[in-house]
Design a protein around this motif. Structure first.
Motif, PDB file in Angstrom:
ATOM      1  N   ALA A  32     -12.935 -35.901  29.750  1.00 64.68           N
ATOM      2  CA  ALA A  32     -13.195 -35.664  28.326  1.00 64.68           C
ATOM      3  C   ALA A  32     -13.089 -34.158  28.117  1.00 64.68           C
ATOM      4  O   ALA A  32     -13.934 -33.400  28.572  1.00 64.68           O
ATOM      5  CB  ALA A  32     -14.580 -36.168  27.936  1.00 64.68           C
ATOM      6  N   GLU A  35     -15.967 -31.488  24.692  1.00 66.71           N
ATOM      7  CA  GLU A  35     -17.221 -32.097  24.288  1.00 66.71           C
ATOM      8  C   GLU A  35     -18.322 -31.040  24.312  1.00 66.71           C
ATOM      9  O   GLU A  35     -18.101 -29.895  24.725  1.00 66.71           O
ATOM     10  CB  GLU A  35     -17.595 -33.250  25.237  1.00 66.71           C
ATOM     11  N   PHE A  68     -20.445 -43.016  30.243  1.00 69.94           N
ATOM     12  CA  PHE A  68     -19.086 -42.489  30.370  1.00 69.94           C
ATOM     13  C   PHE A  68     -18.504 -42.849  31.731  1.00 69.94           C
ATOM     14  O   PHE A  68     -17.355 -43.320  31.834  1.00 69.94           O
ATOM     15  CB  PHE A  68     -19.128 -40.969  30.181  1.00 69.94           C
ATOM     16  N   VAL A  76     -16.551 -34.253  32.428  1.00 69.59           N
ATOM     17  CA  VAL A  76     -16.781 -33.829  31.049  1.00 69.59           C
ATOM     18  C   VAL A  76     -16.673 -32.313  30.987  1.00 69.59           C
ATOM     19  O   VAL A  76     -17.275 -31.602  31.806  1.00 69.59           O
ATOM     20  CB  VAL A  76     -18.172 -34.271  30.544  1.00 69.59           C
ATOM     21  N   SER A 280      -9.869 -36.152  23.077  1.00 67.49           N
ATOM     22  CA  SER A 280     -11.308 -35.992  23.272  1.00 67.49           C
ATOM     23  C   SER A 280     -12.005 -36.249  21.947  1.00 67.49           C
ATOM     24  O   SER A 280     -11.347 -36.370  20.903  1.00 67.49           O
ATOM     25  CB  SER A 280     -11.637 -34.594  23.799  1.00 67.49           C
ATOM     26  N   TYR A 297     -19.404 -40.479  24.772  1.00 66.47           N
ATOM     27  CA  TYR A 297     -18.359 -39.753  25.484  1.00 66.47           C
ATOM     28  C   TYR A 297     -17.209 -40.677  25.883  1.00 66.47           C
ATOM     29  O   TYR A 297     -16.079 -40.216  26.075  1.00 66.47           O
ATOM     30  CB  TYR A 297     -18.934 -39.084  26.738  1.00 66.47           C
TER      31      TYR A 297
END
Length: 329
Positions: A32, A35, A68, A76, A280, A297
């Motif tokens: 991701a 974030e 996630f 992340v 994302s 997420y």
């Protein structure tokens, strides 16, 4: 120097700095890319009506990161930079607990969020820090470790991120962009930028510093103004990465919807730029002093990828691939 690598080392070994140290890019899995974990408006932590219960914050973020990971995510990227709640010790504990790699970032912007410290007040009007001062500040967070206020440095930032104001890049923001580009050049980390009102101009500023385009992520390209101007395709043509990083935002006039994002992805793939697409959600795990944005997420994986596939996207396109393997090479 904790967990830091030089630019040459990063390129040779293809590693990415996480809060627990360098990780081979091939081990990052699904990422991701833009974030926020803990996002705090500067000063909000001192407000009478804002609670900062670290145990509660940890539990909330650990639950979201576990979800996630359960959906196949592995990394992340917290792209909030230096002064929006970044908590390196918290992120270390979260990564150890959940098994999710966390890449923290250095950098800052836009100008309205900086404060007077980053201007030169002796001039009238105040002038911005020169690019080399920003570059030194950001570079040290990568080579020496990120600053934990009033305590120490620990961990190395894996990304330098900056942003310009939506109504256009200011002189201070140009210094920020140039300083961030110099940091990316000297350390080997990727550069993520949020454009102001002209993505091609703002990309041109960092390319003018000699940074290769394939080391740059241009975020916010799912804004309606960017899409209407054809900016995502042109950014990809110039070799930079196109970040459609508001996936899940469907009720905001300034951004396209997920169905329109999926159509944009198909257009970019059809033009031969599938390897330049990054997806994302710009989710905020815990927000303090700003509105909550409780997007999971895993939204890209759980909701957007199936939507895009239903519209004709192939299973092997970048919607389910890692940005970092490419962006750090």
């Amino acid at each position: 120097m904790t967990g830091a690598t030089t630019g040459a080392q990063a390129v040779e070994a293809r590693t990415v700095n996480t809060v627990l140290g360098p990780v081979p890019a091939d081990d990052l899995g699904i990422v991701a890319v833009h974030e926020a974990l803990l996002s705090v408006v500067p000063g909000a932590e001192h407000a009478f009506d804002v609670t900062m219960d670290r145990a509660e914050i940890f539990e909330t973020l650990a639950r979201k990161l576990a979800e996630f990971r359960a959906h196949g995510g592995k990394t992340v990227v917290d792209a909030t930079g230096m002064f929006h709640g970044r908590d390196v010790k918290l992120y270390e504990a979260l990564s150890r607990s959940t098994g999710v790699h966390i890449v923290a970032s250095t950098g800052m912007g836009p100008e309205e969020m900086l404060g007077g410290y980053f201007l030169t007040p002796q001039t009238n009007p105040p002038t911005p820090w020169p690019a080399e001062k920003f570059a030194d500040l950001f570079t040290r967070e990568i080579t020496e470790g990120m600053v934990v206020p009033r305590v120490e440095r620990r961990g190395a930032a894996g990304l330098v991120a900056t942003a310009a104001a939506a109504d256009g890049m200011t002189a201070t923001e140009e210094s920020l962009f140039r300083g961030a580009a110099r940091t990316a050049m000297s350390t080997g980390v990727p550069l993520s930028v949020r454009y102001g009102n002209d993505p091609l101009h703002d990309l041109g500023v960092v390319l003018d510093e000699g940074l290769p385009a394939d080391r740059v992520v241009v975020g916010g390209l799912d804004r309606r103004d960017a899409v209407a101007a054809g900016a995502p395709l042109e950014v990809a043509r110039r070799g930079a990465f196109v970040a459609l990083d508001h996936v899940g935002l469907n009720d905001d006039e300034a951004h396209v919807t997920d169905r329109e994002r999926a159509a944009l992805v198909l257009d970019l793939v059809g033009a031969g730029h599938g390897d330049r697409i990054l997806l994302s959600g710009n989710a905020i795990g815990v927000a303090k002093g700003l509105p909550a944005y409780d997007l999971p997420y895993e939204h890209v994986l759980a909701s957007f990828v199936p939507l895009a596939k239903s519209l004709g996207l192939g299973a092997t396109t970048p919607a389910a691939s890692s940005w970092a393997t490419r962006a750090t090479c």
